[in-house]
Write an enzyme that holds these catalytic residues in place. Structure first.
Site, mmCIF file in Angstrom:
data_model
loop_
_atom_site.group_PDB
_atom_site.id
_atom_site.type_symbol
_atom_site.label_atom_id
_atom_site.label_comp_id
_atom_site.label_asym_id
_atom_site.label_seq_id
_atom_site.Cartn_x
_atom_site.Cartn_y
_atom_site.Cartn_z
ATOM 1 N N HIS A 251 84.949 15.390 107.707
ATOM 2 C CA HIS A 251 84.660 14.563 108.881
ATOM 3 C C HIS A 251 84.244 15.561 109.958
ATOM 4 O O HIS A 251 85.073 16.073 110.712
ATOM 5 C CB HIS A 251 85.890 13.762 109.313
ATOM 6 C CG HIS A 251 85.708 13.098 110.653
ATOM 7 N ND1 HIS A 251 84.709 12.192 110.909
ATOM 8 C CD2 HIS A 251 86.377 13.239 111.830
ATOM 9 C CE1 HIS A 251 84.776 11.790 112.164
ATOM 10 N NE2 HIS A 251 85.774 12.422 112.748
ATOM 11 N N THR B 5 81.221 6.741 107.494
ATOM 12 C CA THR B 5 80.704 5.734 106.567
ATOM 13 C C THR B 5 80.339 4.459 107.329
ATOM 14 O O THR B 5 79.293 3.843 107.084
ATOM 15 C CB THR B 5 81.754 5.464 105.461
ATOM 16 O OG1 THR B 5 81.801 6.624 104.607
ATOM 17 C CG2 THR B 5 81.428 4.247 104.634
#
Ligand SMILES: NC(=O)C1=CN([C@@H]2O[C@H](COP(=O)(O)OP(=O)(O)OC[C@H]3O[C@@H](n4cnc5c(N)ncnc54)[C@H](O)[C@@H]3O)[C@@H](O)[C@H]2O)C=CC1
Ligand SMILES: CC(=O)C(=O)O
Length: 310
Positions: free
Chosen positions: A172, A146
């Site tokens: 991730h 992010t």
């Protein structure tokens, strides 16, 4: 507040440094199976403290984690150039079988903050090994992705990344999902902002940013062997949200009851973080393509975690 860090390598020490710089906690204890490394890292970080804060940074054995409110788990192996995060699973699962019990023996009330890769699977393994409620086992998840997304969007639009509100969801890792449809710059949609400043987000720009986020780790590891400053700051940011009961919205990983039709899987969506860990999940509005991609990411993680025997 005392924070423990198990694994005093590049990621653990960077988190310790970021915590000491931010000055939000009073004590950091570094533990590593390589005691000499932990002592050296703690000494080095402690020498930065007089310039910035009054945090006490020390190395220790597991017993010195007693009273820690948060313990960061950053122990294990990291990727070699070209290696995926998922390829680390067996080796890091073995490390966690050793580490998790040792931590809980002395710090049974701590929130566990997982950094070791593959972080979503390691988060789910930690829940299984510890028996803790899911809200107390937080994976750093896509907090770093992010940040990478906001950094690249901010650079393209000519604004601070802190004025970009955009999230990366799911694993991730390679299957992560950049949520373009709900991204905003200031109070405007991305398209509206881009039109006003004359920096259109064309298909090429979008592809370049997607590649820059999704493949950042591969590129950095090829260039310098490891990534650590970004995740160190991200871990310290999560600890700050806990220490100050901030109710901050961050993309972190936890075991979800159900995501896009996939049950009992750990991955990231935006969540509210406070003193007790994860307070609330905030499932974002997604378009059909993003929902399908999030389903694929969840299904991949589920299939992977189901193959792990503990
Ligand atoms: N979540 C994220 O966004 C990121 C995660 N990572 C992951 O973080 C982990 C650590 O990476 P680095 O710090 O670069 O690796 P590193 O090799 O520099 O440090 C790992 C440390 O773990 C220690 N260790 C290994 N087994 C242990 C055990 N049983 N008990 C205690 N300590 C033990 C080692 O002695 C070593 O000091 C890797 O799995 C890496 O993939 C790395 C970057 C970003
Ligand atoms: C290594 C890793 O997980 C990252 O930098 O994203």
């Amino acid at each position: 507040m005392k924070v423990g860090i198990v694994g005093a390598g590049m990621v653990g020490s960077s988190a310790g440094y970021a915590l000491a710089v931010m000055g939000t906690v009073s004590s950091v204890v570094l533990v590593d199976r390589n005691a000499e490394l932990a002592i050296a890292q703690a000494e080095d970080i402690a020498h930065a403290v007089p310039f910035m804060s009054s945090c006490v940074v020390e190395a220790g054995e597991y017993d010195q984690l007693a009273g820690a409110s948060v313990v960061i788990l950053a122990a294990g192996v990291s990727q070699k150039p070209g290696e995926t995060r998922l390829a680390l699973l067996e080796r890091n699962a073995a490390v966690f079988r050793d580490v998790v019990g040792n931590v809980l023996r002395v710090a049974p009330d701590a929130i566990l903050l997982i950094a070791s890769n593959p972080v979503d699977i390691m988060t789910q393994i930690t829940v299984r090994l510890s028996g803790l409620p899911a809200a107390r086992v937080i994976g750093s998840g896509t907090i770093l992705d992010t940040a990478r997304f906001r950094s690249l969007l901010g650079r393209h639009l000519g604004i601070s990344p802190q004025s970009v509100h955009a999230y990366v969801l799911g694993e991730h890792g390679d299957s992560e999902v950049l949520a373009w449809s709900n991204a905003r710059a200031g109070s405007l949609s991305l398209a509206g902002f881009a039109a006003q400043v004359g920096s259109a987000i064309t298909a090429d720009v979008r592809a370049r940013i997607d590649d820059g986020v999704r493949n950042a780790a591969y590129k950095i590891i090829k260039g310098k062997g490891a990534t650590y400053y970004g995740i160190g700051a991200g871990l310290a940011r999560i600890v700050k949200a806990i220490a100050q009961d901030q109710q901050e919205v961050l993309t972190v990983s936890m075991v979800n009851r159900e995501i896009e039709g996939v049950a009992d899987v750990a991955l990231s969506i935006p969540r509210v973080i406070g003193a007790k860990g994860i307070v609330t999940d905030l499932f974002p509005d997604l378009d059909a393509e993003e929902s399908a991609a999030l389903h694929r990411s969840a299904a991949l993680l589920k299939e992977t975690v189901e193959a792990v025997s503990l």
